[in-house]
Scaffold this motif. Structure first.
Motif, PDB file in Angstrom:
ATOM      1  N   VAL A  89       0.833  -1.201   0.000  1.00 48.19           N
ATOM      2  CA  VAL A  89       0.000   0.000   0.000  1.00 48.19           C
ATOM      3  C   VAL A  89       0.873   1.260   0.000  1.00 48.19           C
ATOM      4  O   VAL A  89       1.624   1.507   0.947  1.00 48.19           O
ATOM      5  CB  VAL A  89      -0.940   0.016   1.229  1.00 48.19           C
ATOM      6  CG1 VAL A  89      -1.789   1.279   1.257  1.00 48.19           C
ATOM      7  CG2 VAL A  89      -1.805  -1.231   1.255  1.00 48.19           C
ATOM      8  N   ALA A  90       0.773   2.055  -1.055  1.00 48.64           N
ATOM      9  CA  ALA A  90       1.463   3.344  -1.120  1.00 48.64           C
ATOM     10  C   ALA A  90       0.590   4.381  -0.421  1.00 48.64           C
ATOM     11  O   ALA A  90      -0.638   4.395  -0.592  1.00 48.64           O
ATOM     12  CB  ALA A  90       1.706   3.748  -2.565  1.00 48.64           C
ATOM     13  N   PHE A  91       1.218   5.265   0.378  1.00 49.14           N
ATOM     14  CA  PHE A  91       0.442   6.276   1.092  1.00 49.14           C
ATOM     15  C   PHE A  91       1.126   7.640   1.090  1.00 49.14           C
ATOM     16  O   PHE A  91       2.322   7.758   0.848  1.00 49.14           O
ATOM     17  CB  PHE A  91       0.151   5.835   2.535  1.00 49.14           C
ATOM     18  CG  PHE A  91       1.347   5.793   3.446  1.00 49.14           C
ATOM     19  CD1 PHE A  91       1.752   6.914   4.144  1.00 49.14           C
ATOM     20  CD2 PHE A  91       2.053   4.609   3.623  1.00 49.14           C
ATOM     21  CE1 PHE A  91       2.845   6.862   5.005  1.00 49.14           C
ATOM     22  CE2 PHE A  91       3.145   4.543   4.467  1.00 49.14           C
ATOM     23  CZ  PHE A  91       3.544   5.679   5.163  1.00 49.14           C
ATOM     24  N   ARG A  92       0.296   8.661   1.359  1.00 55.21           N
ATOM     25  CA  ARG A  92       0.752  10.045   1.522  1.00 55.21           C
ATOM     26  C   ARG A  92       0.079  10.607   2.768  1.00 55.21           C
ATOM     27  O   ARG A  92      -1.097  10.325   3.018  1.00 55.21           O
ATOM     28  CB  ARG A  92       0.343  10.908   0.339  1.00 55.21           C
ATOM     29  CG  ARG A  92       0.945  10.527  -0.983  1.00 55.21           C
ATOM     30  CD  ARG A  92       0.317  11.397  -2.062  1.00 55.21           C
ATOM     31  NE  ARG A  92       0.894  11.173  -3.371  1.00 55.21           N
ATOM     32  CZ  ARG A  92       0.384  11.644  -4.498  1.00 55.21           C
ATOM     33  NH1 ARG A  92      -0.740  12.343  -4.475  1.00 55.21           N
ATOM     34  NH2 ARG A  92       0.965  11.405  -5.654  1.00 55.21           N
ATOM     35  N   LEU A  93       0.812  11.427   3.517  1.00 55.66           N
ATOM     36  CA  LEU A  93       0.272  12.079   4.709  1.00 55.66           C
ATOM     37  C   LEU A  93       0.337  13.593   4.529  1.00 55.66           C
ATOM     38  O   LEU A  93       1.396  14.135   4.188  1.00 55.66           O
ATOM     39  CB  LEU A  93       1.062  11.674   5.950  1.00 55.66           C
ATOM     40  CG  LEU A  93       1.162  10.178   6.250  1.00 55.66           C
ATOM     41  CD1 LEU A  93       1.994   9.957   7.504  1.00 55.66           C
ATOM     42  CD2 LEU A  93      -0.211   9.546   6.391  1.00 55.66           C
ATOM     43  N   THR A 136      -4.540  14.058   7.345  1.00 58.99           N
ATOM     44  CA  THR A 136      -5.190  13.362   6.237  1.00 58.99           C
ATOM     45  C   THR A 136      -4.232  12.354   5.608  1.00 58.99           C
ATOM     46  O   THR A 136      -3.045  12.647   5.449  1.00 58.99           O
ATOM     47  CB  THR A 136      -5.620  14.371   5.145  1.00 58.99           C
ATOM     48  OG1 THR A 136      -6.452  15.366   5.741  1.00 58.99           O
ATOM     49  CG2 THR A 136      -6.389  13.687   4.026  1.00 58.99           C
ATOM     50  N   ALA A 137      -4.771  11.205   5.265  1.00 57.92           N
ATOM     51  CA  ALA A 137      -3.986  10.179   4.578  1.00 57.92           C
ATOM     52  C   ALA A 137      -4.653   9.838   3.251  1.00 57.92           C
ATOM     53  O   ALA A 137      -5.878   9.823   3.148  1.00 57.92           O
ATOM     54  CB  ALA A 137      -3.876   8.925   5.440  1.00 57.92           C
ATOM     55  N   GLU A 138      -3.817   9.583   2.264  1.00 58.15           N
ATOM     56  CA  GLU A 138      -4.285   9.073   0.984  1.00 58.15           C
ATOM     57  C   GLU A 138      -3.564   7.766   0.701  1.00 58.15           C
ATOM     58  O   GLU A 138      -2.401   7.605   1.069  1.00 58.15           O
ATOM     59  CB  GLU A 138      -3.956  10.030  -0.160  1.00 58.15           C
ATOM     60  CG  GLU A 138      -4.745  11.298  -0.191  1.00 58.15           C
ATOM     61  CD  GLU A 138      -4.385  12.163  -1.389  1.00 58.15           C
ATOM     62  OE1 GLU A 138      -5.195  13.038  -1.710  1.00 58.15           O
ATOM     63  OE2 GLU A 138      -3.298  11.993  -1.982  1.00 58.15           O
ATOM     64  N   ILE A 139      -4.285   6.856   0.043  1.00 62.83           N
ATOM     65  CA  ILE A 139      -3.651   5.621  -0.424  1.00 62.83           C
ATOM     66  C   ILE A 139      -3.849   5.537  -1.931  1.00 62.83           C
ATOM     67  O   ILE A 139      -4.827   6.044  -2.476  1.00 62.83           O
ATOM     68  CB  ILE A 139      -4.202   4.372   0.277  1.00 62.83           C
ATOM     69  CG1 ILE A 139      -5.708   4.240   0.073  1.00 62.83           C
ATOM     70  CG2 ILE A 139      -3.833   4.375   1.748  1.00 62.83           C
ATOM     71  CD1 ILE A 139      -6.267   2.911   0.518  1.00 62.83           C
ATOM     72  N   GLN A 140      -2.897   4.900  -2.577  1.00 57.77           N
ATOM     73  CA  GLN A 140      -2.973   4.771  -4.026  1.00 57.77           C
ATOM     74  C   GLN A 140      -3.721   3.491  -4.394  1.00 57.77           C
ATOM     75  O   GLN A 140      -3.378   2.408  -3.917  1.00 57.77           O
ATOM     76  CB  GLN A 140      -1.581   4.757  -4.635  1.00 57.77           C
ATOM     77  CG  GLN A 140      -1.587   4.855  -6.136  1.00 57.77           C
ATOM     78  CD  GLN A 140      -0.203   5.017  -6.707  1.00 57.77           C
ATOM     79  OE1 GLN A 140       0.766   4.493  -6.155  1.00 57.77           O
ATOM     80  NE2 GLN A 140      -0.106   5.744  -7.801  1.00 57.77           N
ATOM     81  N   ASN A 141      -4.717   3.642  -5.239  1.00 56.43           N
ATOM     82  CA  ASN A 141      -5.458   2.498  -5.736  1.00 56.43           C
ATOM     83  C   ASN A 141      -4.546   1.726  -6.673  1.00 56.43           C
ATOM     84  O   ASN A 141      -4.098   2.251  -7.691  1.00 56.43           O
ATOM     85  CB  ASN A 141      -6.722   2.978  -6.459  1.00 56.43           C
ATOM     86  CG  ASN A 141      -7.581   1.858  -6.957  1.00 56.43           C
ATOM     87  OD1 ASN A 141      -7.112   0.938  -7.633  1.00 56.43           O
ATOM     88  ND2 ASN A 141      -8.856   1.930  -6.627  1.00 56.43           N
ATOM     89  N   ALA A 142      -4.242   0.501  -6.340  1.00 53.55           N
ATOM     90  CA  ALA A 142      -3.298  -0.302  -7.121  1.00 53.55           C
ATOM     91  C   ALA A 142      -3.800  -0.560  -8.541  1.00 53.55           C
ATOM     92  O   ALA A 142      -2.994  -0.666  -9.474  1.00 53.55           O
ATOM     93  CB  ALA A 142      -3.014  -1.618  -6.411  1.00 53.55           C
ATOM     94  N   ALA A 143      -5.090  -0.631  -8.733  1.00 50.11           N
ATOM     95  CA  ALA A 143      -5.641  -0.930 -10.053  1.00 50.11           C
ATOM     96  C   ALA A 143      -5.670   0.281 -10.981  1.00 50.11           C
ATOM     97  O   ALA A 143      -5.388   0.168 -12.164  1.00 50.11           O
ATOM     98  CB  ALA A 143      -7.056  -1.498  -9.911  1.00 50.11           C
ATOM     99  N   GLY A 145      -4.220   3.555 -10.047  1.00 47.67           N
ATOM    100  CA  GLY A 145      -3.141   4.511  -9.816  1.00 47.67           C
ATOM    101  C   GLY A 145      -3.605   5.810  -9.197  1.00 47.67           C
ATOM    102  O   GLY A 145      -2.801   6.674  -8.874  1.00 47.67           O
ATOM    103  N   LYS A 146      -4.924   5.965  -9.006  1.00 48.78           N
ATOM    104  CA  LYS A 146      -5.469   7.187  -8.422  1.00 48.78           C
ATOM    105  C   LYS A 146      -5.292   7.170  -6.905  1.00 48.78           C
ATOM    106  O   LYS A 146      -5.256   6.117  -6.275  1.00 48.78           O
ATOM    107  CB  LYS A 146      -6.951   7.327  -8.756  1.00 48.78           C
ATOM    108  CG  LYS A 146      -7.187   7.565 -10.231  1.00 48.78           C
ATOM    109  CD  LYS A 146      -8.664   7.765 -10.502  1.00 48.78           C
ATOM    110  CE  LYS A 146      -8.876   7.998 -11.982  1.00 48.78           C
ATOM    111  NZ  LYS A 146     -10.281   8.232 -12.308  1.00 48.78           N
TER     112      LYS A 146
END
Length: 87
Positions: free
Chosen positions: A34-38, A72-79, A81-82
């Motif tokens: 899981v790729a994430f951004r904070l 806030t956290a975001e995760i990248q949808n593996a399918a 890329g969003k």
């Protein structure tokens, strides 16, 4: 081994790579899918990295909420890329 593992791989405030894990080397899994951004409450990107699951990303968000003010956290949808907001 803990299943909630995360690794911050970049600090975007000083634009430097990081290698900050929440577990010791012996407990690190072979992959973090899981790729994430904070982000802080102003929408500034503070940290990005990889984690074992969404719950691990929320743990990382909690850890950095005190020191960096991440909200806030975001995760990248593996399918697709969003990036999707997690919380």
């Amino acid at each position: 081994m803990s299943t909630e593992v995360w690794n911050v791989t970049r600090c975007h405030i000083d634009d430097k790579p990081r290698n900050t894990w929440n577990v010791p080397p012996a407990n690190r899994p072979a992959s973090l899918p899981v790729a994430f951004r904070l982000y802080d409450d102003d929408g500034n990107l503070y940290y990005s990295g990889r984690a074992t699951c969404e719950h691990a990303v929320l743990r990382a968000l909690d850890v950095y909420s005190d020191s960096a003010g991440t909200t806030t956290a975001e995760i990248q949808n593996a399918a697709t890329g969003k990036w999707d907001q997690l919380n």
